[in-house]
Design a protein around this motif. Structure first.
Motif, PDB file in Angstrom:
ATOM      1  N   SER A   1       4.005  22.601  -3.826  1.00 45.99           N
ATOM      2  CA  SER A   1       3.221  23.123  -2.707  1.00 45.99           C
ATOM      3  C   SER A   1       2.002  22.280  -2.385  1.00 45.99           C
ATOM      4  O   SER A   1       1.753  21.939  -1.218  1.00 45.99           O
ATOM      5  CB  SER A   1       2.813  24.574  -2.983  1.00 45.99           C
ATOM      6  N   PHE A   2       1.200  21.908  -3.396  1.00 45.55           N
ATOM      7  CA  PHE A   2      -0.032  21.182  -3.090  1.00 45.55           C
ATOM      8  C   PHE A   2       0.267  19.761  -2.623  1.00 45.55           C
ATOM      9  O   PHE A   2      -0.408  19.246  -1.720  1.00 45.55           O
ATOM     10  CB  PHE A   2      -0.966  21.145  -4.301  1.00 45.55           C
ATOM     11  N   THR A   3       1.268  19.129  -3.203  1.00 46.41           N
ATOM     12  CA  THR A   3       1.638  17.779  -2.772  1.00 46.41           C
ATOM     13  C   THR A   3       2.088  17.780  -1.322  1.00 46.41           C
ATOM     14  O   THR A   3       1.636  16.962  -0.506  1.00 46.41           O
ATOM     15  CB  THR A   3       2.761  17.217  -3.660  1.00 46.41           C
ATOM     16  N   SER A   4       2.980  18.705  -0.979  1.00 44.88           N
ATOM     17  CA  SER A   4       3.475  18.771   0.394  1.00 44.88           C
ATOM     18  C   SER A   4       2.365  19.157   1.360  1.00 44.88           C
ATOM     19  O   SER A   4       2.269  18.619   2.471  1.00 44.88           O
ATOM     20  CB  SER A   4       4.643  19.755   0.493  1.00 44.88           C
ATOM     21  N   ALA A   5       1.499  20.084   0.952  1.00 41.01           N
ATOM     22  CA  ALA A   5       0.386  20.487   1.819  1.00 41.01           C
ATOM     23  C   ALA A   5      -0.574  19.333   2.056  1.00 41.01           C
ATOM     24  O   ALA A   5      -1.082  19.149   3.170  1.00 41.01           O
ATOM     25  CB  ALA A   5      -0.357  21.666   1.187  1.00 41.01           C
ATOM     26  N   SER A   6      -0.824  18.526   1.022  1.00 36.66           N
ATOM     27  CA  SER A   6      -1.732  17.375   1.162  1.00 36.66           C
ATOM     28  C   SER A   6      -1.157  16.339   2.112  1.00 36.66           C
ATOM     29  O   SER A   6      -1.882  15.773   2.949  1.00 36.66           O
ATOM     30  CB  SER A   6      -1.993  16.744  -0.209  1.00 36.66           C
ATOM     31  N   LEU A   7       0.146  16.069   2.002  1.00 36.45           N
ATOM     32  CA  LEU A   7       0.778  15.102   2.898  1.00 36.45           C
ATOM     33  C   LEU A   7       0.719  15.588   4.345  1.00 36.45           C
ATOM     34  O   LEU A   7       0.487  14.789   5.262  1.00 36.45           O
ATOM     35  CB  LEU A   7       2.228  14.869   2.468  1.00 36.45           C
ATOM     36  N   LEU A   8       0.908  16.875   4.551  1.00 35.75           N
ATOM     37  CA  LEU A   8       0.784  17.435   5.891  1.00 35.75           C
ATOM     38  C   LEU A   8      -0.668  17.364   6.386  1.00 35.75           C
ATOM     39  O   LEU A   8      -0.923  17.054   7.552  1.00 35.75           O
ATOM     40  CB  LEU A   8       1.243  18.894   5.899  1.00 35.75           C
ATOM     41  N   ALA A   9      -1.603  17.627   5.491  1.00 31.62           N
ATOM     42  CA  ALA A   9      -3.016  17.699   5.865  1.00 31.62           C
ATOM     43  C   ALA A   9      -3.556  16.373   6.373  1.00 31.62           C
ATOM     44  O   ALA A   9      -4.494  16.342   7.183  1.00 31.62           O
ATOM     45  CB  ALA A   9      -3.844  18.176   4.675  1.00 31.62           C
ATOM     46  N   PHE A  10      -2.998  15.273   5.903  1.00 33.89           N
ATOM     47  CA  PHE A  10      -3.454  13.960   6.362  1.00 33.89           C
ATOM     48  C   PHE A  10      -2.991  13.654   7.784  1.00 33.89           C
ATOM     49  O   PHE A  10      -3.538  12.766   8.432  1.00 33.89           O
ATOM     50  CB  PHE A  10      -2.966  12.862   5.420  1.00 33.89           C
ATOM     51  N   ARG A  11      -2.002  14.401   8.262  1.00 37.06           N
ATOM     52  CA  ARG A  11      -1.419  14.099   9.564  1.00 37.06           C
ATOM     53  C   ARG A  11      -1.654  15.175  10.616  1.00 37.06           C
ATOM     54  O   ARG A  11      -1.698  14.884  11.806  1.00 37.06           O
ATOM     55  CB  ARG A  11       0.092  13.874   9.406  1.00 37.06           C
ATOM     56  N   ILE A  12      -1.771  16.414  10.177  1.00 42.84           N
ATOM     57  CA  ILE A  12      -1.806  17.529  11.116  1.00 42.84           C
ATOM     58  C   ILE A  12      -2.979  18.449  10.800  1.00 42.84           C
ATOM     59  O   ILE A  12      -3.270  18.718   9.632  1.00 42.84           O
ATOM     60  CB  ILE A  12      -0.494  18.351  11.045  1.00 42.84           C
ATOM     61  N   SER A  13      -3.640  18.936  11.851  1.00 44.98           N
ATOM     62  CA  SER A  13      -4.698  19.931  11.672  1.00 44.98           C
ATOM     63  C   SER A  13      -4.469  21.073  12.654  1.00 44.98           C
ATOM     64  O   SER A  13      -4.707  20.953  13.848  1.00 44.98           O
ATOM     65  CB  SER A  13      -6.074  19.308  11.926  1.00 44.98           C
ATOM     66  N   ASN A  14      -3.928  22.162  12.146  1.00 48.68           N
ATOM     67  CA  ASN A  14      -3.814  23.394  12.922  1.00 48.68           C
ATOM     68  C   ASN A  14      -3.923  24.561  11.963  1.00 48.68           C
ATOM     69  O   ASN A  14      -3.983  24.375  10.743  1.00 48.68           O
ATOM     70  CB  ASN A  14      -2.503  23.442  13.733  1.00 48.68           C
ATOM     71  N   ILE A  15      -3.951  25.761  12.490  1.00 47.13           N
ATOM     72  CA  ILE A  15      -4.224  26.921  11.648  1.00 47.13           C
ATOM     73  C   ILE A  15      -3.157  27.133  10.578  1.00 47.13           C
ATOM     74  O   ILE A  15      -3.450  27.531   9.450  1.00 47.13           O
ATOM     75  CB  ILE A  15      -4.397  28.192  12.508  1.00 47.13           C
TER      76      ILE A  15
ATOM     77  N   ALA B   1       3.300   5.915  -2.700  1.00 41.29           N
ATOM     78  CA  ALA B   1       4.518   6.639  -3.080  1.00 41.29           C
ATOM     79  C   ALA B   1       4.609   6.814  -4.589  1.00 41.29           C
ATOM     80  O   ALA B   1       4.967   7.893  -5.091  1.00 41.29           O
ATOM     81  CB  ALA B   1       5.745   5.897  -2.556  1.00 41.29           C
ATOM     82  N   ILE B   2       4.249   5.765  -5.338  1.00 43.83           N
ATOM     83  CA  ILE B   2       4.277   5.839  -6.804  1.00 43.83           C
ATOM     84  C   ILE B   2       3.252   6.856  -7.297  1.00 43.83           C
ATOM     85  O   ILE B   2       3.526   7.669  -8.194  1.00 43.83           O
ATOM     86  CB  ILE B   2       4.017   4.455  -7.421  1.00 43.83           C
ATOM     87  N   PHE B   3       2.053   6.832  -6.689  1.00 42.12           N
ATOM     88  CA  PHE B   3       0.997   7.772  -7.082  1.00 42.12           C
ATOM     89  C   PHE B   3       1.449   9.217  -6.834  1.00 42.12           C
ATOM     90  O   PHE B   3       1.280  10.085  -7.693  1.00 42.12           O
ATOM     91  CB  PHE B   3      -0.281   7.471  -6.299  1.00 42.12           C
ATOM     92  N   VAL B   4       2.018   9.460  -5.645  1.00 38.19           N
ATOM     93  CA  VAL B   4       2.490  10.811  -5.306  1.00 38.19           C
ATOM     94  C   VAL B   4       3.575  11.262  -6.283  1.00 38.19           C
ATOM     95  O   VAL B   4       3.595  12.412  -6.734  1.00 38.19           O
ATOM     96  CB  VAL B   4       3.007  10.856  -3.856  1.00 38.19           C
TER      97      VAL B   4
ATOM     98  N   MET C   1       0.837  -1.201   0.000  1.00 41.90           N
ATOM     99  CA  MET C   1       0.000   0.000   0.000  1.00 41.90           C
ATOM    100  C   MET C   1       0.876   1.258   0.000  1.00 41.90           C
ATOM    101  O   MET C   1       0.644   2.198  -0.760  1.00 41.90           O
ATOM    102  CB  MET C   1      -0.922  -0.024   1.220  1.00 41.90           C
ATOM    103  N   ARG C   2       1.894   1.281   0.896  1.00 41.33           N
ATOM    104  CA  ARG C   2       2.761   2.452   0.958  1.00 41.33           C
ATOM    105  C   ARG C   2       3.504   2.661  -0.350  1.00 41.33           C
ATOM    106  O   ARG C   2       3.707   3.803  -0.784  1.00 41.33           O
ATOM    107  CB  ARG C   2       3.756   2.295   2.117  1.00 41.33           C
ATOM    108  N   ARG C   3       3.898   1.564  -0.978  1.00 36.85           N
ATOM    109  CA  ARG C   3       4.605   1.677  -2.257  1.00 36.85           C
ATOM    110  C   ARG C   3       3.692   2.259  -3.329  1.00 36.85           C
ATOM    111  O   ARG C   3       4.099   3.111  -4.118  1.00 36.85           O
ATOM    112  CB  ARG C   3       5.109   0.301  -2.679  1.00 36.85           C
ATOM    113  N   ARG C   4       2.443   1.807  -3.354  1.00 35.87           N
ATOM    114  CA  ARG C   4       1.487   2.323  -4.338  1.00 35.87           C
ATOM    115  C   ARG C   4       1.230   3.810  -4.112  1.00 35.87           C
ATOM    116  O   ARG C   4       1.128   4.582  -5.063  1.00 35.87           O
ATOM    117  CB  ARG C   4       0.172   1.531  -4.265  1.00 35.87           C
TER     118      ARG C   4
END
Length: 369
Positions: free
Chosen positions: A52-66, A6-9, A1-4
């Protein structure tokens, strides 16, 4: 799953980089280029913006703050602008080349200014339009509808994508609108949440403020199914929303069936669940399922009315065309499949860029006759 994943990203990020590189090349050609030092700065900026959007999406799945919410929102708006800027860049080349064929010449800077200006206007309009929620009213006539349901009104709400862009203020606005509309029953057809990190209890609490006479019902969409839907289901149960876990309930004589998105993905599995619901074909029924697929199965199993979302009607070009190719006429609106009536809403929220051009966010009021 993680490999898939990573490939998608990696694939998505490569596309973003190529699009940004094309924009950079178009800008330097049509604007006349910058000084060497300026070029280096611009290249670095383009590389960072492409990520920017890729990095923001990866952060968004883990962290929620302002800070993460601000970063995600800004990057999502930028991605929407890039969509229109890419179309503007293509238009620059096509227009300039077309004029050249006929021996005509136009100042390249003027072309860049005009098409880039249109891209900016489209982005600003898209943001404003996405925030203006319309009320769509439809009427359905269902065979064998209980007399008590004639004249009643159901509200369908779908695809709010609560998370980093649309959050507490948005869901409060939706609930306030529903209270004002006073439906007899509320159907939530999935993607209430965006699937990213969020305070689910806080985002679910506004549902306590609305108490339609016949209740509020929910099934999951694909975004609640990214990982484990349990946390979303449990959050909503605590705030007065009835979860239809692949089951049928009867509300004042009307059969209401709900199937979660993952369980509706496979035709045979979907059909099996509808058979288990033991529908009475002599009585009207409403099916809540997130995506408008397997319509033949729903019709064969005797469903009267299917309510879906998921498509967003594409939100903006070119995705509006792509979605219409995939779902045909069932991408949006009220249609028939044999004896089955289908309504697909374009939803009230947005995914990714908070923009809508050529589509309108909506809450649907369904009057039964």
């Amino acid at each position: 799953m993680r490999r898939r994943i990573a490939i998608f990203v990696l694939i998505v990020q490569s596309i973003f980089f190529l699009v940004h590189f094309f924009l950079y090349e178009t800008w330097t050609v049509f604007w006349g280029g910058a000084r060497p030092q300026g070029n280096l700065t611009l290249r670095l900026a383009i590389i960072l913006l492409s990520m920017s959007f890729t990095s923001a999406s990866l952060l968004a799945f883990r962290i929620s703050n302002i800070l993460v919410r601000m970063y995600y929102t800004i990057s999502a708006v930028w991605l929407g602008f890039v969509n229109f800027a890419f179309a503007a860049a293509c238009a620059c080349w096509l227009f300039y080349g077309g004029l050249g064929i006929f021996g005509l010449h136009l100042d390249r800077r003027l072309l860049a200014e005009v098409f880039l200006g249109l891209a900016i206007l489209a982005t600003l309009y898209g943001m404003a339009n996405a925030s203006w929620i319309r009320i769509r009213k439809i009427t359905v006539k269902l065979p064998n509808l209980p007399e008590s349901w004639r004249g009643r009104v159901a509200a369908q709400v779908s695809d709010l994508h609560l998370g980093h862009v649309r959050n507490l203020g948005f869901i409060r606005r939706i609930v306030t609108m529903l209270i004002r509309l006073r439906p007899d029953i509320v159907f939530i057809t999935g993607d209430l949440y965006d699937g990213t990190a969020a305070d689910l209890g806080r985002l679910s609490e506004p549902w306590l403020e609305i108490t339609p006479p016949l209740g509020t019902y929910f099934i999951t969409g694909n975004h609640e199914e990214f990982f484990d839907r349990t946390k979303y289901v449990e959050a909503l149960k605590n705030f007065g929303v009835r979860i239809l876990n692949n089951e049928k309930t009867i509300v004042d004589g009307l059969q209401i069936v709900g199937v979660h998105d993952r369980d509706a993905a496979s035709g045979p599995r979907f059909q099996s669940l509808l058979k288990q619901a033991a529908l009475d074909r002599e009585r009207a029924s409403v099916l809540l399922v997130h995506e408008p697929r397997h319509l033949l199965v729903a019709e064969e199993e005797g469903i009267s009315l299917q309510l879906s979302g998921h498509t967003h009607q594409g939100q903006f070009f070119p995705f509006t065309r792509i979605v219409s190719r995939i779902y045909k006429q069932y991408a949006y609106g009220l249609h028939r499949w044999g004896n089955l009536i289908v309504y697909t809403t374009c939803g009230a929220g947005t995914w990714g860029p908070p923009l809508r051009v050529g589509t309108n966010p909506e809450i649907v009021l369904i009057r039964f006759e």
